[in-house]
Write a protein that holds these residues in place. Structure first.
Motif, PDB file in Angstrom:
ATOM      1  N   LEU A   1     -15.768   3.844  49.232  1.00 36.51           N
ATOM      2  CA  LEU A   1     -14.459   3.197  49.178  1.00 36.51           C
ATOM      3  C   LEU A   1     -14.149   2.747  47.750  1.00 36.51           C
ATOM      4  CD1 LEU A   1     -11.942   2.041  50.551  1.00 36.51           C
ATOM      5  CD2 LEU A   1     -13.275  -0.032  51.040  1.00 36.51           C
ATOM      6  N   PHE A   2     -15.136   2.187  47.077  1.00 34.56           N
ATOM      7  CA  PHE A   2     -14.960   1.766  45.684  1.00 34.56           C
ATOM      8  C   PHE A   2     -14.547   2.954  44.822  1.00 34.56           C
ATOM      9  CE2 PHE A   2     -16.697   1.417  41.405  1.00 34.56           C
ATOM     10  CZ  PHE A   2     -16.049   0.280  40.962  1.00 34.56           C
ATOM     11  N   GLU A   3     -15.269   4.065  44.962  1.00 36.12           N
ATOM     12  CA  GLU A   3     -14.953   5.256  44.160  1.00 36.12           C
ATOM     13  C   GLU A   3     -13.545   5.767  44.464  1.00 36.12           C
ATOM     14  OE1 GLU A   3     -16.557   6.589  41.625  1.00 36.12           O
ATOM     15  OE2 GLU A   3     -18.087   5.039  41.812  1.00 36.12           O
ATOM     16  N   ALA A   4     -13.170   5.738  45.739  1.00 34.34           N
ATOM     17  CA  ALA A   4     -11.830   6.213  46.110  1.00 34.34           C
ATOM     18  C   ALA A   4     -10.754   5.303  45.526  1.00 34.34           C
ATOM     19  CB  ALA A   4     -11.706   6.271  47.635  1.00 34.34           C
ATOM     20  N   ARG A   5     -10.952   3.988  45.614  1.00 32.99           N
ATOM     21  CA  ARG A   5      -9.963   3.049  45.074  1.00 32.99           C
ATOM     22  C   ARG A   5      -9.859   3.177  43.561  1.00 32.99           C
ATOM     23  NH1 ARG A   5      -9.559  -1.398  48.760  1.00 32.99           N
ATOM     24  NH2 ARG A   5      -8.679  -0.397  50.596  1.00 32.99           N
ATOM     25  N   ARG A   6     -10.997   3.332  42.917  1.00 36.01           N
ATOM     26  CA  ARG A   6     -10.997   3.482  41.464  1.00 36.01           C
ATOM     27  C   ARG A   6     -10.251   4.750  41.055  1.00 36.01           C
ATOM     28  NH1 ARG A   6     -16.476   3.889  38.101  1.00 36.01           N
ATOM     29  NH2 ARG A   6     -16.326   5.945  38.969  1.00 36.01           N
ATOM     30  N   THR A   7     -10.469   5.806  41.791  1.00 32.38           N
ATOM     31  CA  THR A   7      -9.764   7.061  41.518  1.00 32.38           C
ATOM     32  C   THR A   7      -8.261   6.877  41.713  1.00 32.38           C
ATOM     33  OG1 THR A   7     -11.697   8.334  42.186  1.00 32.38           O
ATOM     34  CG2 THR A   7      -9.589   9.495  42.167  1.00 32.38           C
ATOM     35  N   MET A   8      -7.861   6.187  42.781  1.00 32.58           N
ATOM     36  CA  MET A   8      -6.436   5.941  43.041  1.00 32.58           C
ATOM     37  C   MET A   8      -5.805   5.107  41.932  1.00 32.58           C
ATOM     38  SD  MET A   8      -5.425   7.570  45.636  1.00 32.58           S
ATOM     39  CE  MET A   8      -3.849   6.795  45.917  1.00 32.58           C
ATOM     40  N   ILE A   9      -6.520   4.109  41.461  1.00 38.15           N
ATOM     41  CA  ILE A   9      -5.998   3.273  40.374  1.00 38.15           C
ATOM     42  C   ILE A   9      -5.819   4.115  39.112  1.00 38.15           C
ATOM     43  CG2 ILE A   9      -6.578   1.370  38.822  1.00 38.15           C
ATOM     44  CD1 ILE A   9      -7.835  -0.049  41.280  1.00 38.15           C
ATOM     45  N   SER A  10      -6.804   4.944  38.808  1.00 39.79           N
ATOM     46  CA  SER A  10      -6.694   5.822  37.630  1.00 39.79           C
ATOM     47  C   SER A  10      -5.521   6.778  37.778  1.00 39.79           C
ATOM     48  CB  SER A  10      -7.972   6.639  37.447  1.00 39.79           C
ATOM     49  OG  SER A  10      -9.028   5.807  37.100  1.00 39.79           O
ATOM     50  N   GLU A  67     -13.244  -5.779  42.997  1.00 40.23           N
ATOM     51  CA  GLU A  67     -14.269  -6.832  42.910  1.00 40.23           C
ATOM     52  C   GLU A  67     -14.819  -7.192  44.287  1.00 40.23           C
ATOM     53  OE1 GLU A  67     -13.236 -10.260  40.567  1.00 40.23           O
ATOM     54  OE2 GLU A  67     -12.136  -9.014  39.163  1.00 40.23           O
ATOM     55  N   ASP A  68     -13.913  -7.278  45.286  1.00 42.38           N
ATOM     56  CA  ASP A  68     -14.355  -7.566  46.658  1.00 42.38           C
ATOM     57  C   ASP A  68     -15.310  -6.484  47.159  1.00 42.38           C
ATOM     58  OD1 ASP A  68     -12.747  -9.837  46.752  1.00 42.38           O
ATOM     59  OD2 ASP A  68     -11.084  -8.787  47.746  1.00 42.38           O
ATOM     60  N   ILE A  69     -14.939  -5.245  46.894  1.00 42.49           N
ATOM     61  CA  ILE A  69     -15.763  -4.121  47.341  1.00 42.49           C
ATOM     62  C   ILE A  69     -17.127  -4.154  46.661  1.00 42.49           C
ATOM     63  CG2 ILE A  69     -15.952  -1.602  47.403  1.00 42.49           C
ATOM     64  CD1 ILE A  69     -12.852  -1.559  47.546  1.00 42.49           C
ATOM     65  N   ILE A  70     -17.140  -4.448  45.369  1.00 42.60           N
ATOM     66  CA  ILE A  70     -18.408  -4.529  44.637  1.00 42.60           C
ATOM     67  C   ILE A  70     -19.286  -5.633  45.216  1.00 42.60           C
ATOM     68  CG2 ILE A  70     -19.444  -5.161  42.413  1.00 42.60           C
ATOM     69  CD1 ILE A  70     -17.051  -3.730  41.079  1.00 42.60           C
ATOM     70  N   GLN A  71     -18.687  -6.794  45.482  1.00 37.95           N
ATOM     71  CA  GLN A  71     -19.456  -7.904  46.039  1.00 37.95           C
ATOM     72  C   GLN A  71     -19.999  -7.562  47.428  1.00 37.95           C
ATOM     73  OE1 GLN A  71     -16.902 -11.331  45.811  1.00 37.95           O
ATOM     74  NE2 GLN A  71     -17.165 -11.546  43.608  1.00 37.95           N
ATOM     75  N   LEU A  72     -19.178  -6.948  48.265  1.00 34.97           N
ATOM     76  CA  LEU A  72     -19.641  -6.546  49.600  1.00 34.97           C
ATOM     77  C   LEU A  72     -20.758  -5.509  49.510  1.00 34.97           C
ATOM     78  CD1 LEU A  72     -16.305  -6.298  51.592  1.00 34.97           C
ATOM     79  CD2 LEU A  72     -18.279  -7.692  52.201  1.00 34.97           C
ATOM     80  N   ALA A  73     -20.559  -4.511  48.662  1.00 31.51           N
ATOM     81  CA  ALA A  73     -21.569  -3.463  48.506  1.00 31.51           C
ATOM     82  C   ALA A  73     -22.879  -4.058  47.992  1.00 31.51           C
ATOM     83  CB  ALA A  73     -21.075  -2.372  47.559  1.00 31.51           C
ATOM     84  N   ASN A  74     -22.786  -5.011  47.065  1.00 33.36           N
ATOM     85  CA  ASN A  74     -23.984  -5.647  46.533  1.00 33.36           C
ATOM     86  C   ASN A  74     -24.712  -6.433  47.624  1.00 33.36           C
ATOM     87  OD1 ASN A  74     -25.767  -6.480  44.366  1.00 33.36           O
ATOM     88  ND2 ASN A  74     -24.843  -8.493  44.618  1.00 33.36           N
TER      89      ASN A  74
END
Length: 125
Positions: free
Chosen positions: A107-116, A15-22
């Protein structure tokens, strides 16, 4: 990034990453708009300067100045050079924001991949 003066690094949540990216994406759009506006004004400013130089020549009673010379004089004018500097600065700021935006997106994509990956790993245990 440190919290409370310690050397610990805080891991950003998705969520932090999404807010920063936005936020950075919107800043990028604004800076890019400013850069494009200045770029569009470039020919208008040069034309106005050419008209001013030509008008000044007519009031002094000199003969007509050739178009190529008018263009060279206008492009050497301090106001035009200042505009070119502002265009360069605005483009650079826009590019910096674009790079930051893309970095947060990656970074968001990498974190999402790691969570998956971690979820899959937990299911297999």
């Amino acid at each position: 990034m440190s919290l409370n003066g310690s050397d610990e690094k805080r891991e950003l949540s998705l969520e932090d990453i999404i807010q920063l990216a936005n936020r950075i994406g919107l800043e990028f759009v604004d800076k890019r708009k400013d850069a494009e506006r200045l770029e569009l004004l470039r020919t208008s400013v040069r034309a106005r300067l050419m008209n001013d130089i030509e008008s000044a020549g007519e009031t002094e009673g000199t003969k007509a100045i050739p178009e190529a010379r008018l263009k060279r004089l206008a492009e050497a004018h301090p106001e035009y050079i200042d505009l070119l500097d502002r265009i360069a600065v605005s483009r650079a700021e826009s590019e910096k924001l674009r790079i930051r935006y893309e970095s947060y997106r990656n970074l968001f994509e990498a974190r999402r991949t790691m969570i998956s990956f971690k979820k899959t790993e937990m299911k297999t245990l």
